[in-house]
Motif scaffolding. Sequence first.
Motif, PDB file in Angstrom:
ATOM      1  N   GLU A 697      -1.509 -13.200   6.243  1.00  0.00           N
ATOM      2  CA  GLU A 697      -1.161 -12.683   4.914  1.00  0.00           C
ATOM      3  C   GLU A 697      -1.767 -11.296   4.688  1.00  0.00           C
ATOM      4  OE1 GLU A 697       0.732 -13.570   2.450  1.00  0.00           O
ATOM      5  OE2 GLU A 697       1.460 -15.427   3.354  1.00  0.00           O
ATOM      6  N   SER A 698      -2.976 -11.123   5.184  1.00  0.00           N
ATOM      7  CA  SER A 698      -3.636  -9.811   5.059  1.00  0.00           C
ATOM      8  C   SER A 698      -2.831  -8.744   5.783  1.00  0.00           C
ATOM      9  CB  SER A 698      -5.054  -9.886   5.630  1.00  0.00           C
ATOM     10  OG  SER A 698      -5.691  -8.620   5.554  1.00  0.00           O
ATOM     11  N   LEU A 699      -2.410  -9.075   6.996  1.00  0.00           N
ATOM     12  CA  LEU A 699      -1.585  -8.137   7.769  1.00  0.00           C
ATOM     13  C   LEU A 699      -0.268  -7.841   7.054  1.00  0.00           C
ATOM     14  CD1 LEU A 699      -1.876  -9.090  11.549  1.00  0.00           C
ATOM     15  CD2 LEU A 699      -1.806  -6.773  10.629  1.00  0.00           C
ATOM     16  N   SER A 700       0.334  -8.870   6.502  1.00  0.00           N
ATOM     17  CA  SER A 700       1.610  -8.708   5.805  1.00  0.00           C
ATOM     18  C   SER A 700       1.465  -7.768   4.614  1.00  0.00           C
ATOM     19  CB  SER A 700       2.119 -10.075   5.341  1.00  0.00           C
ATOM     20  OG  SER A 700       3.300  -9.934   4.589  1.00  0.00           O
ATOM     21  N   HIS A 701       0.341  -7.868   3.879  1.00  0.00           N
ATOM     22  CA  HIS A 701       0.088  -6.994   2.732  1.00  0.00           C
ATOM     23  C   HIS A 701      -0.080  -5.537   3.164  1.00  0.00           C
ATOM     24  CE1 HIS A 701      -0.044 -10.200  -0.141  1.00  0.00           C
ATOM     25  NE2 HIS A 701      -0.514  -9.407  -1.093  1.00  0.00           N
ATOM     26  N   ASP A 702      -0.468  -5.320   4.413  1.00  0.00           N
ATOM     27  CA  ASP A 702      -0.623  -3.962   4.953  1.00  0.00           C
ATOM     28  C   ASP A 702       0.557  -3.571   5.836  1.00  0.00           C
ATOM     29  OD1 ASP A 702      -2.807  -2.808   3.812  1.00  0.00           O
ATOM     30  OD2 ASP A 702      -4.247  -3.600   5.255  1.00  0.00           O
ATOM     31  N   HIS A 703       1.713  -4.239   5.592  1.00  0.00           N
ATOM     32  CA  HIS A 703       2.948  -3.919   6.316  1.00  0.00           C
ATOM     33  C   HIS A 703       2.786  -4.075   7.830  1.00  0.00           C
ATOM     34  CE1 HIS A 703       4.263  -2.404   2.452  1.00  0.00           C
ATOM     35  NE2 HIS A 703       3.223  -1.606   2.421  1.00  0.00           N
ATOM     36  N   ASN A 704       1.996  -5.113   8.218  1.00  0.00           N
ATOM     37  CA  ASN A 704       1.761  -5.425   9.634  1.00  0.00           C
ATOM     38  C   ASN A 704       1.157  -4.251  10.411  1.00  0.00           C
ATOM     39  OD1 ASN A 704       2.625  -8.082   9.418  1.00  0.00           O
ATOM     40  ND2 ASN A 704       4.747  -7.566   9.906  1.00  0.00           N
ATOM     41  N   ASP A 705       0.345  -3.478   9.715  1.00  0.00           N
ATOM     42  CA  ASP A 705      -0.354  -2.351  10.347  1.00  0.00           C
ATOM     43  C   ASP A 705      -1.601  -2.907  11.053  1.00  0.00           C
ATOM     44  OD1 ASP A 705      -1.804  -0.113  11.063  1.00  0.00           O
ATOM     45  OD2 ASP A 705      -1.388   0.977   9.206  1.00  0.00           O
ATOM     46  N   THR A 706      -1.454  -3.189  12.339  1.00  0.00           N
ATOM     47  CA  THR A 706      -2.552  -3.843  13.067  1.00  0.00           C
ATOM     48  C   THR A 706      -3.775  -2.938  13.190  1.00  0.00           C
ATOM     49  OG1 THR A 706      -1.527  -3.141  15.150  1.00  0.00           O
ATOM     50  CG2 THR A 706      -1.034  -5.365  14.377  1.00  0.00           C
ATOM     51  N   GLU A 707      -3.558  -1.636  13.327  1.00  0.00           N
ATOM     52  CA  GLU A 707      -4.694  -0.715  13.441  1.00  0.00           C
ATOM     53  C   GLU A 707      -5.521  -0.739  12.166  1.00  0.00           C
ATOM     54  OE1 GLU A 707      -5.766   0.873  16.082  1.00  0.00           O
ATOM     55  OE2 GLU A 707      -4.166  -0.090  17.217  1.00  0.00           O
ATOM     56  N   ARG A 708      -4.848  -0.733  11.053  1.00  0.00           N
ATOM     57  CA  ARG A 708      -5.554  -0.783   9.766  1.00  0.00           C
ATOM     58  C   ARG A 708      -6.299  -2.117   9.630  1.00  0.00           C
ATOM     59  NH1 ARG A 708      -5.001   1.793   4.738  1.00  0.00           N
ATOM     60  NH2 ARG A 708      -5.443   0.476   2.933  1.00  0.00           N
ATOM     61  N   PHE A 709      -5.624  -3.192  10.019  1.00  0.00           N
ATOM     62  CA  PHE A 709      -6.259  -4.514   9.944  1.00  0.00           C
ATOM     63  C   PHE A 709      -7.516  -4.556  10.805  1.00  0.00           C
ATOM     64  CE2 PHE A 709      -6.953  -8.748  11.667  1.00  0.00           C
ATOM     65  CZ  PHE A 709      -6.986  -9.533  10.517  1.00  0.00           C
ATOM     66  N   LEU A 710      -7.397  -4.093  12.054  1.00  0.00           N
ATOM     67  CA  LEU A 710      -8.555  -4.111  12.955  1.00  0.00           C
ATOM     68  C   LEU A 710      -9.653  -3.177  12.469  1.00  0.00           C
ATOM     69  CD1 LEU A 710      -6.730  -4.200  16.411  1.00  0.00           C
ATOM     70  CD2 LEU A 710      -7.987  -6.070  15.304  1.00  0.00           C
ATOM     71  N   GLY A 711      -9.272  -2.081  11.827  1.00  0.00           N
ATOM     72  CA  GLY A 711     -10.270  -1.166  11.284  1.00  0.00           C
ATOM     73  C   GLY A 711     -11.112  -1.823  10.210  1.00  0.00           C
ATOM     74  N   ASN A 712     -10.512  -2.735   9.442  1.00  0.00           N
ATOM     75  CA  ASN A 712     -11.260  -3.467   8.416  1.00  0.00           C
ATOM     76  C   ASN A 712     -11.965  -4.697   8.989  1.00  0.00           C
ATOM     77  OD1 ASN A 712     -10.525  -1.796   6.199  1.00  0.00           O
ATOM     78  ND2 ASN A 712      -8.525  -2.805   6.086  1.00  0.00           N
ATOM     79  N   PHE A 713     -11.375  -5.278  10.020  1.00  0.00           N
ATOM     80  CA  PHE A 713     -11.905  -6.528  10.580  1.00  0.00           C
ATOM     81  C   PHE A 713     -13.138  -6.283  11.449  1.00  0.00           C
ATOM     82  CE2 PHE A 713     -12.253 -10.003  13.561  1.00  0.00           C
ATOM     83  CZ  PHE A 713     -11.887 -11.140  12.838  1.00  0.00           C
ATOM     84  N   THR A 714     -13.088  -5.267  12.289  1.00  0.00           N
ATOM     85  CA  THR A 714     -14.142  -5.039  13.291  1.00  0.00           C
ATOM     86  C   THR A 714     -15.547  -4.948  12.699  1.00  0.00           C
ATOM     87  OG1 THR A 714     -12.513  -3.950  14.705  1.00  0.00           O
ATOM     88  CG2 THR A 714     -14.850  -3.553  15.195  1.00  0.00           C
TER      89      THR A 714
END
Length: 742
Positions: A697-714
Amino acid sequence: MTNTEIRTVYNKIVSHLNEKRLKEAMDETTGLLSDLPGEWTLSDKLSELETSYRYMIRYMLDGMDDPNRHTFYNQLLLSAYNLADRAAESLLEKESSQLCFQKKRYYKLYPDQTIQAALDEVDKAINDLSLNNLLSDIENNTEMESALRKKKEEAEGELFLRIWCNYPASEWDYSALEESLSPARFPSETAVLIVAALMLNLLHRYDEKKLDLLLSAYTSSDDDEVRQRALCSALILLTIYRKRTRLSPVLSAHIEALKEQERFSRDVLDIFLHLIKSRETERISRKFTEELLPEMMKLSPSLYNKINPSDLSAESDSADPNPEWQELLEKSGIADKIKELNDLQMEGSDVFLSTFSGLKSFPFFQDISNWFRLFSPGHSAIQGLFPDEGNGKNHFLQLIGYSRFLCNSDKYSFCLSLQQVPASQRQLMTMQFNVEGADMAQIEKERNALSSDEKSSAISNQYIQDLYRFFKLYNRHDEFYDPFARPIDLLQVDSLQSVLDDDATLRIIGELLFKKEYFADALAIFRRLSARNTTDNGLYQKIGYCLQSSGDYENALQAYLRAEMIQPDNRWTVRRIAACYRNLKNGQKALEYYLKAESLQPDNLAVGLLIGHCYVEEGNYEEALKYYFKVDYLKPDSDKAWRPIAWCSFLSGKYEQASRYYEKILAGKPSALDYMNAGHVELALKHTRKALELYRESLSHDHNDTERFLGNFTPDIPLLVKAGIDADDIPILLDQLLYQIS
C-alpha cells in the motif's frame, strides 16, 4: 560595434563610475568614441576631462591643500557619466531598431518639430476645443467636438513622444519644458502626460536639469495630480540614479529646500509605502491565477449541483442565497482567499493586474501616452460608449472615474472591453445602475469629503499602478528600463535619509516590510532602530524572527535571548528560543525552554507535542509518550498525537499499542509513510504477510516508485533489526514485495 556590445561597454563604464574607478571608465569611454570618428567634440571633452584629472592627482601628490578637491572630483565623475551617455546614445541612434531611436532618426529629418512646436500644437488644439465648447450650446455640433477632441489627443501624444525622445536637450528645450510645467499652463490631463514623458526620458538617459524640473513641478503646481505624479517620478529616478544624484549640489539643495515643506515628508513616506506594496503585485497575481481561479473552476460543477434548478425559475419567491453555497466556498478555502485579496485591495495593494493584463491589446494602448492618461469619460476612445443622461453627463462613466481601486489604465481597459457588448445591453446596464439608486450626488459628496492626504495617496497609488502596467504589459516593454525589476528603496537615497530616518517613520516602513515578509529589508530597519532603542523587546523579537525566517538560527537565537533579558517570561519569545535551540541540534537547551514554555502555558497542547518531540530526539521515549498521551487525552477529537504515539510505541517495543494507533491512522487519510511504519509494527509482531500488504500500500501511494520507497525504508532497517527482525531476512522480504508488484 553591435547594439549588444555598445550596451555592454556602456554598462561597464557606468559600473566603474559607480565604484569611482574613474581612470578605467575613461579608458572604456575612449573605446566607445573610437567608433564615432565624426564626434570630435566628445573626444575633445574626454581629453580635457583626463587632463584635468591628471592635474588634480598631481596637486594632491604634491601635498597642495585644495578644499574644493572633492567637489571638483564629483564634477569630473558627473562629466564622465555624461560623456558615456552621449557616446552610447550617438552609437545606438545609428543602428538600434528600438522605437525611441526610430523616432529620433525621424525627428532629425524634421528639425523644426521641436518640443516648443509640439507645445504650440497642443495649445492650439486645446483652445480650439474650448472655443467649440463655448459655442456648442448654440450649434450643438457633436461631430466637430469629437474631431477637435481627437486632434487634441493626437497633439498630446506627439508632444509625449517629443519629450520622451529628447536627448541631449538644448537650452531651448529646457525653457520649453519649464514653461510647460508652470502652474495652470495646461489642464491636468495634459500636464500629467508631460510628467510621465519626462520620467520615461530620464529612464532612457539621465539629465540633472530635467529631474530638477520634476521636483520643481511638485513644488509649484497647484494640481494634486501633477504634484503627486511629479514627486513619485522624481523619487523613483532618485533611487535609480542615486550614485549620480548624490554628486549633484543642485539636486541636494533642492531637496533640502523641499524638506521645509510640511507635506513633503508625508508624501515621501506615503509614496514609499505604495512602492513597497507594488513589490507584491506579481505575487498577488500568481495567487489569483494559480490558486483562486483553479479552485473556483474545480468548484463550479459542485456548486451548480447544489443549486436546485427550480430556484432559478420565475416562480421562486426568494432571492436569498443558499447557505450551502457559502459552506462550499468555506470548505474549499476560496472564501479565505477572496477575503485575503479583499483585505489587500482595501489597504491599497494592486490586486487587479491579472484581471486586466489581458485587456491591454486594444489599439488604444499602442499609443505610449495613453498608458499614462487620466481617465476621462470624454476621451474619444470611449466617448459615446453610454448615452448621456440628459444633463451632458454619464453617471456610469463618472462612477468608474471615481473608483479609487482601479488605476486609470484599468479604467480605460474596462470601458474598451464594454465596446464589445451590444449597445442594447450597455443601455440596460446604465438603466440598472440608475434603478438601483446609485446617488451620484452622495458619491461626489463622499469623494469631496476625503482629506487632502487621502486624495494625494490615492493619486500616487494609481500612478504607480499605471507605471507598473506599462513596464510589464506594453507590447514593447523590453525596450524600456523597468524600475520595478528590483525593489525601489528610498532609504538608499542619501538626500532622503533625514526625511525617513526618524523612529516613527522607520517603524512604519519596517512594519510594512515585515508584514509583507520582506524580512531582509525589515531586518536592516529593525537593527537600525534597536541601536537607538536598546530596551525595546518587540524590536529584538522581530529581528530574531527575520533571522529565523532566513535560516540564520544562531543569530536569531542571540536576538531572542536579548529579548528575553528585557522581558524574561514572554511566552512567544521562550518558544522561539526553544525552536532555535532545536534547529541548532541542542536538544537539552531546547527541552529546557519548552518546559519553561509549558510552565507559562500549562494547557498549550502544541507545546506538549514539541516537548514530546524533544524527548524523542533525546531517545527518551517513555517521557515522550507521557506528553503525547496528555495531548491525546485533552483533545481526543484531534489526530495530531496519534502518529508520534504510534511511532514512539514502536521504538519503545510496545508493538500492540503501536498497532492500535496505526489502525486509527490508516482509517483516516494515511500517507505512504504511515503504511510503511504500520508495516514495520506488523513485522515486529511477526505478522509478515500483513506487513507485506502494508508495504505494498505504501508503494501504491507513491505510484510504485521503488527508489523512493527504498529511500525511506533503508534508514529504518537498524530499527527493524533492533525489533527482532533478522537482518538477512529483510532483503528477501523486499524481493517478495517486488514480486508482488511486478
